[in-house]
Design a protein around this motif. Structure first.
Motif, PDB file in Angstrom:
ATOM      1  N   LEU A  11       0.754  -1.191   0.137  1.00 17.34           N
ATOM      2  CA  LEU A  11      -0.059   0.156  -0.184  1.00 17.34           C
ATOM      3  C   LEU A  11       0.993   1.213  -0.041  1.00 17.34           C
ATOM      4  O   LEU A  11       2.029   1.128   0.496  1.00 17.34           O
ATOM      5  CB  LEU A  11      -1.085   0.105   1.161  1.00 17.34           C
ATOM      6  CG  LEU A  11      -1.551  -1.233   1.615  1.00 17.34           C
ATOM      7  CD1 LEU A  11      -2.560  -1.013   2.717  1.00 17.34           C
ATOM      8  CD2 LEU A  11      -2.442  -1.672   0.392  1.00 17.34           C
ATOM      9  N   ARG A  67      -6.580  -3.051  -6.318  1.00 16.79           N
ATOM     10  CA  ARG A  67      -6.736  -3.126  -4.782  1.00 16.79           C
ATOM     11  C   ARG A  67      -5.769  -2.443  -4.054  1.00 16.79           C
ATOM     12  O   ARG A  67      -6.321  -1.751  -3.270  1.00 16.79           O
ATOM     13  CB  ARG A  67      -6.532  -4.658  -4.837  1.00 16.79           C
ATOM     14  CG  ARG A  67      -7.182  -5.453  -3.597  1.00 16.79           C
ATOM     15  CD  ARG A  67      -7.291  -6.987  -3.689  1.00 16.79           C
ATOM     16  NE  ARG A  67      -6.050  -7.617  -3.542  1.00 16.79           N
ATOM     17  CZ  ARG A  67      -5.630  -8.188  -4.890  1.00 16.79           C
ATOM     18  NH1 ARG A  67      -6.251  -8.330  -5.741  1.00 16.79           N
ATOM     19  NH2 ARG A  67      -4.494  -8.821  -4.967  1.00 16.79           N
ATOM     20  N   ASN A  68      -4.461  -2.494  -4.367  1.00 22.26           N
ATOM     21  CA  ASN A  68      -3.462  -2.050  -3.321  1.00 22.26           C
ATOM     22  C   ASN A  68      -3.392  -0.347  -3.415  1.00 22.26           C
ATOM     23  O   ASN A  68      -3.422   0.192  -2.334  1.00 22.26           O
ATOM     24  CB  ASN A  68      -2.194  -2.465  -3.397  1.00 22.26           C
ATOM     25  CG  ASN A  68      -2.253  -4.150  -3.115  1.00 22.26           C
ATOM     26  OD1 ASN A  68      -2.958  -4.478  -2.319  1.00 22.26           O
ATOM     27  ND2 ASN A  68      -1.306  -4.790  -3.512  1.00 22.26           N
ATOM     28  N   TRP A  69      -3.245  -0.031  -4.624  1.00 22.99           N
ATOM     29  CA  TRP A  69      -3.183   1.424  -4.713  1.00 22.99           C
ATOM     30  C   TRP A  69      -4.300   2.316  -4.949  1.00 22.99           C
ATOM     31  O   TRP A  69      -4.275   3.469  -4.261  1.00 22.99           O
ATOM     32  CB  TRP A  69      -2.137   1.716  -5.901  1.00 22.99           C
ATOM     33  CG  TRP A  69      -0.603   1.227  -5.851  1.00 22.99           C
ATOM     34  CD1 TRP A  69      -0.319   0.364  -4.870  1.00 22.99           C
ATOM     35  CD2 TRP A  69       0.346   1.132  -6.913  1.00 22.99           C
ATOM     36  NE1 TRP A  69       1.071   0.007  -5.054  1.00 22.99           N
ATOM     37  CE2 TRP A  69       1.276   0.673  -6.470  1.00 22.99           C
ATOM     38  CE3 TRP A  69       0.262   1.801  -8.113  1.00 22.99           C
ATOM     39  CZ2 TRP A  69       2.753   0.551  -7.051  1.00 22.99           C
ATOM     40  CZ3 TRP A  69       1.551   1.658  -8.853  1.00 22.99           C
ATOM     41  CH2 TRP A  69       2.757   1.063  -8.296  1.00 22.99           C
ATOM     42  N   GLU A  71      -7.744   1.296  -4.531  1.00 26.17           N
ATOM     43  CA  GLU A  71      -9.037   1.057  -3.471  1.00 26.17           C
ATOM     44  C   GLU A  71      -8.510   1.178  -1.891  1.00 26.17           C
ATOM     45  O   GLU A  71      -9.397   1.653  -1.124  1.00 26.17           O
ATOM     46  CB  GLU A  71      -9.549  -0.414  -3.657  1.00 26.17           C
ATOM     47  CG  GLU A  71     -10.159  -0.361  -4.810  1.00 26.17           C
ATOM     48  CD  GLU A  71     -10.769  -2.017  -5.503  1.00 26.17           C
ATOM     49  OE1 GLU A  71     -11.282  -1.999  -6.414  1.00 26.17           O
ATOM     50  OE2 GLU A  71     -10.436  -2.977  -4.526  1.00 26.17           O
ATOM     51  N   ASN A  72      -7.210   1.123  -1.777  1.00 30.10           N
ATOM     52  CA  ASN A  72      -6.709   1.185  -0.211  1.00 30.10           C
ATOM     53  C   ASN A  72      -6.165   2.719  -0.072  1.00 30.10           C
ATOM     54  O   ASN A  72      -5.253   2.913   0.836  1.00 30.10           O
ATOM     55  CB  ASN A  72      -5.733   0.218  -0.019  1.00 30.10           C
ATOM     56  CG  ASN A  72      -6.501  -0.852   0.642  1.00 30.10           C
ATOM     57  OD1 ASN A  72      -7.258  -0.944   1.457  1.00 30.10           O
ATOM     58  ND2 ASN A  72      -6.503  -2.132  -0.001  1.00 30.10           N
ATOM     59  N   LYS A  75      -8.699   8.521   1.219  1.00 32.76           N
ATOM     60  CA  LYS A  75      -9.769   9.193   0.612  1.00 32.76           C
ATOM     61  C   LYS A  75      -9.539  10.366  -0.217  1.00 32.76           C
ATOM     62  O   LYS A  75      -9.757  10.513  -1.312  1.00 32.76           O
ATOM     63  CB  LYS A  75     -10.911   9.612   1.456  1.00 32.76           C
ATOM     64  CG  LYS A  75     -12.203   8.624   1.611  1.00 32.76           C
ATOM     65  CD  LYS A  75     -13.443   9.562   2.135  1.00 32.76           C
ATOM     66  CE  LYS A  75     -14.284   8.822   1.833  1.00 32.76           C
ATOM     67  NZ  LYS A  75     -14.923   7.696   2.756  1.00 32.76           N
ATOM     68  N   ARG A  78      -7.793   9.508  -3.540  1.00 40.61           N
ATOM     69  CA  ARG A  78      -8.405   8.720  -4.567  1.00 40.61           C
ATOM     70  C   ARG A  78      -8.651   9.258  -6.035  1.00 40.61           C
ATOM     71  O   ARG A  78      -8.552   8.619  -7.177  1.00 40.61           O
ATOM     72  CB  ARG A  78      -9.894   8.125  -4.039  1.00 40.61           C
ATOM     73  CG  ARG A  78      -9.691   7.364  -2.972  1.00 40.61           C
ATOM     74  CD  ARG A  78     -10.394   5.953  -3.360  1.00 40.61           C
ATOM     75  NE  ARG A  78     -10.173   5.003  -2.243  1.00 40.61           N
ATOM     76  CZ  ARG A  78     -11.246   4.846  -1.380  1.00 40.61           C
ATOM     77  NH1 ARG A  78     -12.378   5.318  -1.681  1.00 40.61           N
ATOM     78  NH2 ARG A  78     -11.006   4.115  -0.314  1.00 40.61           N
TER      79      ARG A  78
END
Ligand code: PHE
Length: 371
Positions: A11, A67-69, A71-72, A75, A78
């Motif tokens: 992440l 997934r890692n970069w 969605e995680n 906020k 993003r």
């Protein structure tokens, strides 16, 4: 140093990445790696491997990055991570679609395998009747005749009257034929020609003497089918007209033709006959080519000529002067001869066929015997 690939497993927080610039740098390195790999793809399996590794559903690099970069990501990051991710994703998809397209083109261009055995298609051949037409045409070509063809649907004028066969003349019975059903008020009745002789008239109408033509074609008569009769059969008409044609020219021409067709040892003879459009009229015979004109074969009678030693061939004669009247030729100045050879009969004689019907049945077992 951790490689860019390994970084996709972590992440942003673990990588210590937080700014827009740092994130863009990560995506740039990833795209660079994808481009390097993309350029090495050549074979079909390599292309599939590239697709699975970068774009596959579950464990591909893109799935991991998402997934890692994405969605995680925290906020507030993003939005720009999202646009970098989209750019990266589209870049790889486009790259992949190029190599796929190139592969399809190569596939379409791939040359045939010339070592494969070819497809064997059956080769057709000319029907025996067509072959005999050709044989006879070639013989007459060699002595200066040319070919004309005419309509199979004729008027009674050309089929009968102009050939000196008036209405109610008894020979019309022999040649009665198929008339076409026409609307009331049609200018002339029409019929299927009973012989190729109408082309004598049509040719002389168009052409001044000298005339030397042959007319191959189909003819029709209201005959019941049996081994020697058919309601459709084939003839070659011949016509020679000039200012100095004699009976000797006539018989000499026929003898030449018969010997060319059956072989140099056969003899010809003629017997008196009758046709309204020739005078005198004759029937030509050939000495039986099967028994050498002896009438005997293997100690018995020859089955082809039935012991007669001669075989009837076809009708002919010197053109009747009355015919010239129909075509505006001067009967005092010109003379000529005409003949009407039945092709089916000639083919049967020469090739030993005893039933005329086989010509029309299209049985390949018969046709293949005359390739
Ligand atoms: N037309 C005649 C027939 O069909 C044959 C023939 C042609 C006879 C030319 C003489 C001259 O029987």
């Amino acid at each position: 140093m951790t490689t860019i690939l390994e970084k996709t497993r972590s992440l942003f927080a673990d990588l210590g990445v937080s700014t827009d610039r740092e994130i863009q740098e990560l995506f740039r390195q990833l795209i660079e790696l994808a481009d390097t790999e993309h350029k090495k793809v050549i074979t079909d399996p390599e292309r599939e491997e590239f697709r699975v590794r970068w774009l596959g559903r579950n464990d591909s690099i893109r799935a991991r990055v998402k997934r890692n970069w994405l969605e995680n990501a925290p906020k507030e990051m993003r939005r720009w991570v999202g646009s970098s991710f989209n750019y990266f994703s589209e870049h790889i998809e486009t790259g992949y679609s190029y190599i796929k397209f190139a592969a399809e083109i190569l596939e379409a261009d791939r040359p045939e395998d010339l070592s494969l055995p070819g497809v064997l298609r059956p080769v057709g051949s000319h029907h025996l009747i067509r072959q005999v037409f050709q044989e006879i045409e070639d013989i007459f070509f060699s002595i200066g005749f040319s070919v004309v063809e005419g309509p199979e649907i004729e008027t009674p004028y050309y089929n009968f009257e102009a050939l000196n066969i008036p209405e109610f003349h008894p020979v019309r019975d022999d040649m009665d034929t198929f008339y076409l059903e026409l609307p009331k008020g049609a200018p002339t009745p029409l019929l299927l020609r009973t012989h190729t002789s109408p082309m004598q008239i049509r040719t002389m109408e168009k052409q001044k003497p000298p005339v030397r033509v042959i007319v191959p074609g189909k003819v029709y008569r209201r005959d019941n089918p049996d081994a020697t009769h058919s309601f459709a059969f084939h003839q070659i008409e011949g016509l020679a007209v000039d200012t100095d044609i004699t009976f000797c020219d006539f018989t000499g021409t026929i003898e030449y033709f018969v010997q060319q067709f059956f072989g140099p040892t056969v003899k010809t003879r003629f017997r008196p006959s009758y046709f309204p459009f020739t005078e005198p009229s004759v029937e030509f015979d050939v000495s039986c080519p099967f028994c050498g004109g002896t009438g005997a074969s293997n100690g018995g009678t020859c089955s082809k000529c039935k012991g007669a030693a001669w075989i009837e061939l076809f009708g002919a004669g010197m053109v009747d002067p009355a015919v010239y009247g129909f075509v505006n030729y001067d009967a005092k100045k010109v003379s000529g001869f005409a003949f009407g050879i039945g092709i089916d009969r000639m083919a049967m004689l020469k090739y030993g066929i005893d039933d005329i019907q086989v010509f029309f049945q299209n049985d390949v077992r018969f046709l293949r015997q005359f390739p």
